[in-house]
Motif scaffolding. Structure first.
Motif, mmCIF file in Angstrom:
data_model
loop_
_atom_site.group_PDB
_atom_site.id
_atom_site.type_symbol
_atom_site.label_atom_id
_atom_site.label_comp_id
_atom_site.label_asym_id
_atom_site.label_seq_id
_atom_site.Cartn_x
_atom_site.Cartn_y
_atom_site.Cartn_z
ATOM 1 N N SER A 53 0.824 -1.203 0.000
ATOM 2 C CA SER A 53 0.000 0.000 0.000
ATOM 3 C C SER A 53 0.863 1.261 0.000
ATOM 4 O O SER A 53 1.461 1.617 1.016
ATOM 5 C CB SER A 53 -0.905 0.008 1.227
ATOM 6 O OG SER A 53 -1.636 1.204 1.270
ATOM 7 N N PRO A 54 0.936 1.948 -1.139
ATOM 8 C CA PRO A 54 1.694 3.196 -1.190
ATOM 9 C C PRO A 54 1.133 4.265 -0.247
ATOM 10 O O PRO A 54 1.891 5.044 0.323
ATOM 11 C CB PRO A 54 1.564 3.646 -2.642
ATOM 12 C CG PRO A 54 1.215 2.417 -3.402
ATOM 13 C CD PRO A 54 0.413 1.578 -2.452
ATOM 14 N N LYS A 55 -0.190 4.276 -0.056
ATOM 15 C CA LYS A 55 -0.803 5.295 0.783
ATOM 16 C C LYS A 55 -0.349 5.189 2.241
ATOM 17 O O LYS A 55 -0.053 6.187 2.881
ATOM 18 C CB LYS A 55 -2.324 5.192 0.707
ATOM 19 C CG LYS A 55 -3.048 6.268 1.477
ATOM 20 C CD LYS A 55 -4.541 6.186 1.311
ATOM 21 C CE LYS A 55 -5.219 7.289 2.086
ATOM 22 N NZ LYS A 55 -6.672 7.220 1.930
ATOM 23 N N THR A 56 -0.284 3.962 2.762
ATOM 24 C CA THR A 56 0.128 3.765 4.155
ATOM 25 C C THR A 56 1.607 3.411 4.282
ATOM 26 O O THR A 56 2.120 3.299 5.391
ATOM 27 C CB THR A 56 -0.700 2.649 4.814
ATOM 28 O OG1 THR A 56 -0.519 1.438 4.084
ATOM 29 C CG2 THR A 56 -2.166 3.022 4.871
ATOM 30 N N ASN A 57 2.278 3.193 3.151
ATOM 31 C CA ASN A 57 3.690 2.815 3.120
ATOM 32 C C ASN A 57 3.938 1.503 3.875
ATOM 33 O O ASN A 57 4.887 1.371 4.626
ATOM 34 C CB ASN A 57 4.561 3.944 3.673
ATOM 35 C CG ASN A 57 5.969 3.888 3.128
ATOM 36 O OD1 ASN A 57 6.192 3.475 1.995
ATOM 37 N ND2 ASN A 57 6.927 4.299 3.928
ATOM 38 N N LEU A 58 3.033 0.532 3.661
ATOM 39 C CA LEU A 58 3.114 -0.771 4.314
ATOM 40 C C LEU A 58 3.065 -1.896 3.295
ATOM 41 O O LEU A 58 2.469 -1.758 2.235
ATOM 42 C CB LEU A 58 1.930 -0.982 5.257
ATOM 43 C CG LEU A 58 1.917 -0.290 6.591
ATOM 44 C CD1 LEU A 58 0.552 -0.461 7.239
ATOM 45 C CD2 LEU A 58 2.999 -0.849 7.496
ATOM 46 N N ARG A 59 3.671 -3.012 3.662
ATOM 47 C CA ARG A 59 3.463 -4.263 2.944
ATOM 48 C C ARG A 59 2.860 -5.213 3.952
ATOM 49 O O ARG A 59 3.201 -5.191 5.141
ATOM 50 C CB ARG A 59 4.761 -4.824 2.359
ATOM 51 C CG ARG A 59 5.796 -5.185 3.403
ATOM 52 C CD ARG A 59 7.027 -5.809 2.757
ATOM 53 N NE ARG A 59 8.098 -5.932 3.706
ATOM 54 C CZ ARG A 59 8.217 -6.914 4.586
ATOM 55 N NH1 ARG A 59 7.316 -7.866 4.634
ATOM 56 N NH2 ARG A 59 9.230 -6.959 5.427
ATOM 57 N N HIS A 60 1.890 -6.029 3.525
ATOM 58 C CA HIS A 60 1.203 -6.923 4.438
ATOM 59 C C HIS A 60 0.932 -8.237 3.739
ATOM 60 O O HIS A 60 0.298 -8.262 2.689
ATOM 61 C CB HIS A 60 -0.114 -6.287 4.887
ATOM 62 C CG HIS A 60 -0.818 -7.081 5.950
ATOM 63 N ND1 HIS A 60 -2.067 -6.748 6.384
ATOM 64 C CD2 HIS A 60 -0.461 -8.179 6.655
ATOM 65 C CE1 HIS A 60 -2.441 -7.605 7.318
ATOM 66 N NE2 HIS A 60 -1.489 -8.483 7.495
ATOM 67 N N CYS A 61 1.431 -9.310 4.325
ATOM 68 C CA CYS A 61 1.149 -10.643 3.798
ATOM 69 C C CYS A 61 -0.125 -11.135 4.472
ATOM 70 O O CYS A 61 -0.183 -11.243 5.696
ATOM 71 C CB CYS A 61 2.295 -11.603 4.075
ATOM 72 S SG CYS A 61 1.866 -13.295 3.567
ATOM 73 N N LEU A 62 -1.133 -11.437 3.675
ATOM 74 C CA LEU A 62 -2.394 -11.943 4.191
ATOM 75 C C LEU A 62 -2.418 -13.467 4.194
ATOM 76 O O LEU A 62 -3.424 -14.074 4.543
ATOM 77 C CB LEU A 62 -3.556 -11.399 3.354
ATOM 78 C CG LEU A 62 -3.643 -9.872 3.298
ATOM 79 C CD1 LEU A 62 -4.685 -9.438 2.281
ATOM 80 C CD2 LEU A 62 -3.940 -9.300 4.663
ATOM 81 N N GLY A 63 -1.296 -14.088 3.836
ATOM 82 C CA GLY A 63 -1.201 -15.543 3.786
ATOM 83 C C GLY A 63 -0.538 -16.110 5.028
ATOM 84 O O GLY A 63 -0.813 -15.681 6.159
ATOM 85 N N ALA A 64 0.368 -17.047 4.827
ATOM 86 C CA ALA A 64 1.008 -17.766 5.924
ATOM 87 C C ALA A 64 1.784 -16.863 6.876
ATOM 88 O O ALA A 64 1.816 -17.105 8.078
ATOM 89 C CB ALA A 64 1.942 -18.843 5.361
#
Length: 95
Positions: A53-64
């Motif tokens: 997410s460029p807006k929040t400057n985050l990467r988030h793995c929704l998997g394992a």
């Protein structure tokens, strides 16, 4: 290795988009609305589970992994590398 000054790290965080950092590590991202999605490099993925997410400057793995992180955590091999030099190294590799 010499310590990278904090002000240099902060400058890079502001200037280098998180999606470019992730792509710089060979993760193929595709635009999905306002965010980017791709396969997480830390586990087997049949479908994209990594959301950037460029807006929040985050990467988030929704998997394992189920981990969210800011760009101060870089990638080294198949595990996260937690240091300011990881961010600098990542930023220097971006296309």
């Amino acid at each position: 290795m010499a310590r990278i000054p904090d002000n240099e790290i902060e400058r890079l965080k502001k200037e280098v988009p998180i999606e470019r950092l992730v792509m710089g590590f060979g993760v193929e991202l595709k635009k999905h609305g306002a965010e980017w999605i791709g396969k997480c490099p830390f586990h087997e993925d049949k479908t994209p589970s990594l959301v950037v997410s460029p807006k929040t400057n985050l990467r988030h793995c929704l998997g394992a992994c189920n981990v969210a992180a800011r760009p101060s955590i870089g990638y080294q091999g198949s595990s996260p590398k937690r240091s300011s030099s990881a961010y600098y190294d990542s930023a220097m590799r971006t296309p």
